[in-house]
Design a protein around this motif. Structure first.
Motif, PDB file in Angstrom:
ATOM      1  N   VAL A  34       0.756  -1.332  -0.098  1.00 23.23           N
ATOM      2  CA  VAL A  34      -0.012  -0.102   0.067  1.00 23.23           C
ATOM      3  C   VAL A  34       0.844   1.302   0.015  1.00 23.23           C
ATOM      4  N   THR A  35       2.212   1.037  -0.333  1.00 27.58           N
ATOM      5  CA  THR A  35       3.116   2.359  -0.169  1.00 27.58           C
ATOM      6  C   THR A  35       2.334   3.417  -1.277  1.00 27.58           C
ATOM      7  N   GLY A  36       2.224   4.610  -0.761  1.00 28.00           N
ATOM      8  CA  GLY A  36       1.850   5.675  -1.707  1.00 28.00           C
ATOM      9  C   GLY A  36       0.307   5.394  -1.877  1.00 28.00           C
ATOM     10  N   LYS A  37      -0.506   4.706  -1.094  1.00 27.50           N
ATOM     11  CA  LYS A  37      -2.069   4.307  -1.663  1.00 27.50           C
ATOM     12  C   LYS A  37      -3.041   4.629  -0.539  1.00 27.50           C
ATOM     13  N   GLU A  38      -4.074   4.914  -0.742  1.00 27.61           N
ATOM     14  CA  GLU A  38      -4.979   4.736   0.125  1.00 27.61           C
ATOM     15  C   GLU A  38      -5.980   3.330   0.187  1.00 27.61           C
ATOM     16  N   ILE A  39      -6.518   3.132   1.244  1.00 26.89           N
ATOM     17  CA  ILE A  39      -7.526   1.940   1.497  1.00 26.89           C
ATOM     18  C   ILE A  39      -8.574   2.674   2.196  1.00 26.89           C
ATOM     19  N   GLY A  40      -9.763   2.175   1.575  1.00 24.26           N
ATOM     20  CA  GLY A  40     -10.971   2.913   1.815  1.00 24.26           C
ATOM     21  C   GLY A  40     -11.953   1.713   2.378  1.00 24.26           C
ATOM     22  N   VAL A  41     -13.077   2.132   3.028  1.00 23.40           N
ATOM     23  CA  VAL A  41     -14.240   1.314   3.252  1.00 23.40           C
ATOM     24  C   VAL A  41     -15.458   2.053   3.039  1.00 23.40           C
ATOM     25  N   TRP A  42     -16.663   1.301   2.757  1.00 24.09           N
ATOM     26  CA  TRP A  42     -17.610   1.983   2.795  1.00 24.09           C
ATOM     27  C   TRP A  42     -18.387   1.290   3.896  1.00 24.09           C
ATOM     28  N   ILE A  43     -19.091   2.104   4.685  1.00 18.54           N
ATOM     29  CA  ILE A  43     -19.794   1.726   5.808  1.00 18.54           C
ATOM     30  C   ILE A  43     -21.259   2.232   5.879  1.00 18.54           C
ATOM     31  N   TYR A  44     -22.160   1.316   6.031  1.00 20.12           N
ATOM     32  CA  TYR A  44     -23.712   1.798   6.058  1.00 20.12           C
ATOM     33  C   TYR A  44     -24.137   1.985   7.441  1.00 20.12           C
ATOM     34  N   ILE A  45     -24.622   2.993   7.786  1.00 25.10           N
ATOM     35  CA  ILE A  45     -24.977   3.366   9.389  1.00 25.10           C
ATOM     36  C   ILE A  45     -26.622   3.841   9.451  1.00 25.10           C
ATOM     37  N   SER A  84     -22.698  10.101   8.702  1.00 26.53           N
ATOM     38  CA  SER A  84     -24.187  10.713   8.669  1.00 26.53           C
ATOM     39  C   SER A  84     -24.883   9.188   8.561  1.00 26.53           C
ATOM     40  N   VAL A  85     -26.196   9.439   8.469  1.00 27.25           N
ATOM     41  CA  VAL A  85     -27.249   8.008   8.371  1.00 27.25           C
ATOM     42  C   VAL A  85     -26.962   7.814   6.880  1.00 27.25           C
ATOM     43  N   GLY A  86     -26.695   6.481   6.478  1.00 21.39           N
ATOM     44  CA  GLY A  86     -26.565   6.197   5.318  1.00 21.39           C
ATOM     45  C   GLY A  86     -25.251   5.675   5.011  1.00 21.39           C
ATOM     46  N   TRP A  87     -24.615   5.663   3.755  1.00 23.02           N
ATOM     47  CA  TRP A  87     -23.505   5.179   3.264  1.00 23.02           C
ATOM     48  C   TRP A  87     -22.302   6.105   3.626  1.00 23.02           C
ATOM     49  N   ASN A  88     -21.324   5.907   4.206  1.00 22.27           N
ATOM     50  CA  ASN A  88     -19.978   6.696   4.510  1.00 22.27           C
ATOM     51  C   ASN A  88     -18.767   5.966   4.052  1.00 22.27           C
ATOM     52  N   TYR A  89     -18.109   6.743   3.339  1.00 25.34           N
ATOM     53  CA  TYR A  89     -16.727   6.383   2.815  1.00 25.34           C
ATOM     54  C   TYR A  89     -15.400   6.837   3.759  1.00 25.34           C
ATOM     55  N   ILE A  90     -15.039   6.027   4.487  1.00 23.96           N
ATOM     56  CA  ILE A  90     -13.619   6.462   5.009  1.00 23.96           C
ATOM     57  C   ILE A  90     -12.376   5.811   4.363  1.00 23.96           C
ATOM     58  N   SER A  91     -11.496   6.537   4.454  1.00 22.87           N
ATOM     59  CA  SER A  91      -9.928   5.950   3.907  1.00 22.87           C
ATOM     60  C   SER A  91      -8.824   6.567   4.658  1.00 22.87           C
ATOM     61  N   MET A  92      -7.684   5.781   4.385  1.00 26.74           N
ATOM     62  CA  MET A  92      -6.221   6.135   5.000  1.00 26.74           C
ATOM     63  C   MET A  92      -5.313   5.504   4.226  1.00 26.74           C
ATOM     64  N   GLY A  93      -4.142   5.819   4.502  1.00 24.00           N
ATOM     65  CA  GLY A  93      -3.091   5.234   3.953  1.00 24.00           C
ATOM     66  C   GLY A  93      -1.690   5.700   4.718  1.00 24.00           C
ATOM     67  N   PRO A  94      -0.666   5.176   4.261  1.00 24.85           N
ATOM     68  CA  PRO A  94       0.636   5.615   5.010  1.00 24.85           C
ATOM     69  C   PRO A  94       0.904   7.038   4.928  1.00 24.85           C
ATOM     70  N   ASN A  95       0.295   7.678   3.944  1.00 25.10           N
ATOM     71  CA  ASN A  95       0.776   9.156   3.912  1.00 25.10           C
ATOM     72  C   ASN A  95      -0.586  10.250   4.596  1.00 25.10           C
ATOM     73  N   ILE A 112      -7.249  -5.543   7.651  1.00 25.27           N
ATOM     74  CA  ILE A 112      -7.816  -4.141   7.778  1.00 25.27           C
ATOM     75  C   ILE A 112      -8.941  -4.411   9.120  1.00 25.27           C
ATOM     76  N   THR A 113      -9.100  -3.148   9.738  1.00 32.27           N
ATOM     77  CA  THR A 113      -9.942  -3.177  10.995  1.00 32.27           C
ATOM     78  C   THR A 113     -10.524  -1.970  11.137  1.00 32.27           C
ATOM     79  N   TYR A 114     -11.840  -1.832  11.357  1.00 30.26           N
ATOM     80  CA  TYR A 114     -12.543  -0.695  11.790  1.00 30.26           C
ATOM     81  C   TYR A 114     -13.236  -0.708  13.078  1.00 30.26           C
TER      82      TYR A 114
END
Length: 128
Positions: A34-45, A84-95, A112-114
């Motif tokens: 994941v060097t220089g990349k982002e990993i993201g997840v969609w979470i429905y709340i 917020s209520v509904g679909w939420n996208y969160i992401s992160m990476g080494p940078n 990957i854990t959230y």
């Protein structure tokens, strides 16, 4: 509500928080660079789930990317106001992270854990 926001292989997860008020999920993946990349997840709340997220001024949720064995990871904190209520996208990476624990190797990412902090221990919260 659609079970998956996009793509196949998504996880549908629900759980009851532990004695610390934390509820989360873990996904083991094939070792990935994941060097220089982002990993993201969609979470429905759902509204009921959103109401149970702790309104702390600190991190109400964390996204973790692990490498190797043991406790070698990077993490990013998110406030309840990031969701917020509904679909939420969160992401992160080494940078784009809040911190590092141990010796993180971006060339050997394998989990990957959230996690969400709930208002009360043993509160049921569902995330899809």
């Amino acid at each position: 509500t659609a079970q998956y926001k996009q793509g196949a292989g998504a996880l549908s997860i629900s759980g009851t928080s532990d004695v610390n008020g934390d509820m989360g999920s873990i996904k083991t993946i094939t070792a990935t660079n994941v060097t220089g990349k982002e990993i993201g997840v969609w979470i429905y709340i759902s509204q009921a789930g959103y109401d149970k997220i702790h309104p702390t001024s600190g991190a109400a949720s964390q996204l973790y990317i692990w490498s190797g064995t043991g406790t070698n990871l990077i993490y990013k904190n998110f406030l309840k106001s990031n969701f917020s209520v509904g679909w939420n996208y969160i992401s992160m990476g080494p940078n784009n992270k809040s911190g590092t624990i141990g010796t993180f190797d971006a060339t050997n990412t394998n989990k990957i854990t959230y996690a969400f902090k709930t208002q009360n221990p043993s509160t049921a919260i569902t995330s899809n």
